[in-house]
Motif scaffolding. Structure first.
Motif, short mmCIF file in Angstrom:
data_model
loop_
_atom_site.label_atom_id
_atom_site.label_comp_id
_atom_site.label_asym_id
_atom_site.label_seq_id
_atom_site.Cartn_x
_atom_site.Cartn_y
_atom_site.Cartn_z
N ALA A 13 0.85 -1.19 0.00
CA ALA A 13 0.00 0.00 0.00
C ALA A 13 0.89 1.24 0.00
N PRO A 14 1.43 1.62 -1.15
CA PRO A 14 2.45 2.67 -1.21
C PRO A 14 2.00 4.05 -0.75
N GLN A 15 0.70 4.31 -0.71
CA GLN A 15 0.21 5.63 -0.30
C GLN A 15 -0.29 5.66 1.13
N VAL A 16 -0.14 4.55 1.83
CA VAL A 16 -0.56 4.49 3.23
C VAL A 16 0.56 5.00 4.13
N ARG A 17 0.19 5.76 5.17
CA ARG A 17 1.16 6.31 6.11
C ARG A 17 1.00 5.65 7.47
N LEU A 18 2.11 5.51 8.19
CA LEU A 18 2.10 5.04 9.57
C LEU A 18 2.54 6.18 10.48
N GLU A 19 1.82 6.37 11.57
CA GLU A 19 2.20 7.35 12.57
C GLU A 19 2.24 6.67 13.93
N THR A 20 3.26 6.98 14.72
CA THR A 20 3.36 6.41 16.06
C THR A 20 3.19 7.50 17.10
N ALA A 21 2.70 7.09 18.26
CA ALA A 21 2.53 8.00 19.38
C ALA A 21 2.87 7.25 20.66
N GLN A 22 3.25 7.97 21.68
CA GLN A 22 3.51 7.36 22.98
C GLN A 22 2.57 7.97 24.01
N LEU A 23 1.69 7.13 24.56
CA LEU A 23 0.70 7.56 25.53
C LEU A 23 0.99 6.93 26.89
N LEU A 24 0.47 7.53 27.92
CA LEU A 24 0.51 6.89 29.23
C LEU A 24 -0.37 5.63 29.17
N ALA A 25 0.06 4.58 29.86
CA ALA A 25 -0.63 3.29 29.76
C ALA A 25 -2.11 3.40 30.09
#
Length: 300
Positions: free
Chosen positions: A123-135
């Motif tokens: 899926a060449p146009q799909v983006r991944l984003e990561t985040a860090q949240l409190l549990a």
């Protein structure tokens, strides 16, 4: 204010700016120009009679009203997205979508490179984003659609959140190649070494306490990326999940020591809201996570 005055695109922009805490990053995420996002905020401020965001050195921060509105706007957009994707399905090769995942930096080190490669091929146009949240914020974020998945060594998160096991990750020691510690090191040998501790992992702390190593800690750091510099020429060792340690071994200056003592392992799981089963796009992404991280990661 009349609901007819609200354009759906304005809500998408509002949600993106709140999520990104930045006008420029929101514009990038939505593939819009920064002036267009700024103009949309001007319109929203006039409609809602509130500043919505205030400037900060690192971007923007929500006002009290925006803090109240944000989860409701995200929930409304999520419901609409769910209706549309169920109607039209998901075609990876042509899809333009962003998937948001929570994970710690240690999981990000091992998960994002292979996952990104797999997703980009399909899926060449799909983006991944990561985040860090409190549990304790993760279940709410999954329910509100602020994140799509969470990956980590967490236990059950309640009846509303689905948990699937990915792999077990045993703790090992990472040392410089020339470090004198032998593979299969005894408890006594372990107690003659000084250590770096990374992050705030109860599992690491308990492991070291059980082996009588707590007094041998010389450095604490919050960042996994500082580990190579801290080990280089210091004679220190660090306890890491094997999958994380393997990424540093690939640099060529370090090696893994599997201690002769009883090993402790953590279970790495992926979490999602049941709503994901109704969304073909999220179900596709779930399968990519399972196919990428189950088996090969544990076998490192």
């Amino acid at each position: 204010m009349n609901i007819n005055d609200i354009d759906l695109n304005l809500l998408r922009i509002l949600d993106a700016v709140h999520s990104e805490r930045s006008v420029s990053r929101a514009a990038l995420r939505l593939n819009l120009s920064q002036p267009r996002v700024s103009n949309a905020l001007v319109s929203l401020r006039a409609l809602l009679q509130d500043r919505l965001f205030v400037r900060k050195a690192s971007g923007v921060a929500p006002t009290e009203l925006m803090t109240v509105l944000a989860p409701r706007v995200r929930e409304a957009l999520t419901l609409l997205e769910d209706c549309l994707v169920q109607r039209f399905g998901f075609e990876p090769a042509t899809a333009r979508r962003t998937f948001r995942l929570h994970m710690s930096d240690s999981i990000e080190i091992i998960a994002i490179p292979p996952l990104r490669q797999r997703v980009e091929e399909m899926a060449p146009q799909v983006r991944l984003e990561t985040a860090q949240l409190l549990a304790d914020h993760i279940p709410q974020a999954l329910q509100a659609g602020e994140i799509d998945f969470a990956i980590g060594s967490y236990g059950a998160m309640g009846d509303d959140i689905v948990r699937e096991h990915l792999f077990n990750d045993a703790f090992v020691l990472l040392v410089e190649c020339l470090h004198p510690m032998p593979d299969g090191a005894s408890r006594e040998a372990l107690q003659q070494t000084h250590y770096v501790v990374v992050g705030e992992s109860p599992d690491t702390e308990q492991l070291m306490a059980d082996l009588g190593l707590s007094r041998q800690i010389r450095v604490r750091t919050s960042f996994y990326l500082s580990v190579p510099a801290l080990l280089r020429g210091s004679g220190l060792a660090v306890w890491l999940p094997r999958s994380v340690a393997a990424t540093f071994v690939a640099l060529g200056e370090y090696r893994i020591v599997t201690p002769g003592t009883r090993q402790r392992a953590v279970a790495i799981n992926v979490f999602r809201h049941p709503r994901a089963m109704l969304d073909p796009a999220l179900e596709w992404m779930r399968q990519q996570i399972l196919d990428t991280l189950r088996g090969p990661t544990e076998a490192r």
